[in-house]
Design an enzyme around this catalytic site. Structure first.
Site, PDB file in Angstrom:
ATOM      1  N   GLU A  15     -41.341   4.295  25.670  1.00  0.00           N
ATOM      2  CA  GLU A  15     -40.568   3.307  25.120  1.00  0.00           C
ATOM      3  C   GLU A  15     -39.686   3.789  23.357  1.00  0.00           C
ATOM      4  OE1 GLU A  15     -37.186   3.394  26.385  1.00  0.00           O
ATOM      5  OE2 GLU A  15     -37.156   3.452  28.308  1.00  0.00           O
ATOM      6  N   ASN A 141     -30.049  -0.532  28.748  1.00  0.00           N
ATOM      7  CA  ASN A 141     -31.095   0.322  28.685  1.00  0.00           C
ATOM      8  C   ASN A 141     -30.548   1.127  27.351  1.00  0.00           C
ATOM      9  OD1 ASN A 141     -33.630   2.186  28.968  1.00  0.00           O
ATOM     10  ND2 ASN A 141     -32.863   1.359  30.782  1.00  0.00           N
ATOM     11  N   ASP A 191     -31.407   6.421  31.103  1.00  0.00           N
ATOM     12  CA  ASP A 191     -32.121   5.647  30.737  1.00  0.00           C
ATOM     13  C   ASP A 191     -32.203   5.504  29.127  1.00  0.00           C
ATOM     14  OD1 ASP A 191     -34.862   4.126  30.087  1.00  0.00           O
ATOM     15  OD2 ASP A 191     -36.117   5.319  31.612  1.00  0.00           O
TER      16      ASP A 191
END
Length: 291
Positions: A15, A141, A191
């Site tokens: 991420e 997100n 996301d």
């Protein structure tokens, strides 16, 4: 468009990619393995300067150090690859998720939901004070800002929605939330995201195996396939900000992705580069004093 697997990291939950222009390196995290990764595209060198219990995202400070957002409301500094002091900025039983610095050096940071409460979005000001922006969020997100710095984007994954707010750079306040993109039919869930130099939004699709590009009006312009399903986030990098780096999840966290056919998902958790006809903008830098 070409896609290249550039680092075989096999992240469990890769991420938060961010390009560090001073170092000319890309940083990203494996949240569940607690690793901070960095990659030098000029030399191909890759290492993990920080390993801890949980690390959910980083911002680049104006002095070149990093702010590392961890679990239980903790935020620490990373200086020359070493993690230094940390401070608890919010009372949270869960970890942070996506984070982003704003034009004035503040940080917007989301926390994951717990068994008893939804996720939250906070604003961490430069003097260390914290303001609650949103509560009851499914999964907070990806975030970003319009080119004119008058609008703020915020992704709520479980709602399959990217919201847009009015944004006041002077105070950091956001208001007048509206639905910018709703994607019930698009493969996967929205996301992480980034905004390019033209003001277009690039949205990673968790379990959708792609990145979706939208124009500033929210019209879909294209989908770009990534050879693994759990696509988590995106960031432009390289000296000219003309490479779109893509983080992914689903690996075993041992640091090396599978070597089989990428179309089968063996590349889960790797870092990819998409060569697209777009360029990014320099990331805003945080300027937060901890403690």
């Amino acid at each position: 468009m070409t896609v290249t697997r550039v680092v075989d990291t096999s992240c469990r939950l890769g991420e938060g990619p961010v390009w560090h222009p001073d170092e000319k390196r890309l940083y990203w995290v494996d949240i569940e393995s607690g690793r901070l990764h960095r990659y030098d595209p000029e030399t191909g060198a890759h290492d993990c300067p920080v390993e801890t219990s949980v690390i959910a995202g980083v911002t680049i400070q104006r002095d070149g150090s990093l702010l590392a957002f961890m679990d239980r409301g903790r935020v620490g500094r990373v200086v020359d690859g070493d993690r230094r002091e940390s401070a608890r900025i919010v009372d949270s039983p869960t970890r942070f998720n996506d984070v982003i610095a704003d034009p004035a050096g503040r940080v917007f940071c989301g926390t994951m939901p717990s068994d008893t409460a939804g996720g939250r979005l906070f604003r961490l000001d430069t003097d260390g004070t914290v303001t609650t922006v949103e509560t009851g969020v499914g999964i907070p997100n990806g975030m970003g800002f319009t080119r004119d710095r008058e609008r703020f984007y915020f992704t709520e994954t479980e709602a399959r929605t990217v919201y847009r707010y009015a944004y006041d750079e002077e105070t950091g306040a956001v208001s007048a939330r509206e639905r910018f993109v709703e994607s019930p039919e698009t493969p996967g869930l929205p996301d992480g995201m980034t905004v390019d130099s033209a003001g277009h939004i690039w949205s990673a699709r968790w379990e959708g195996g792609c990145v979706v590009e939208y124009d500033a009006d929210g019209t879909e312009l294209g989908r770009f396939d990534v050879p693994t399903e759990k696509v988590t986030s995106v960031a432009f990098g390289g000296p000219d900000l003309d490479s779109l780096y893509v983080t992914t999840a689903g690996g075993d966290g041992d640091g090396s992705a599978g070597e089989g056919d990428e179309s089968t998902g063996d590349a889960a958790g790797a870092l990819f580069r998409l060569d697209v006809a777009a360029t990014g903008r320099p990331e805003f830098r945080s300027d937060v004093r901890l403690g």
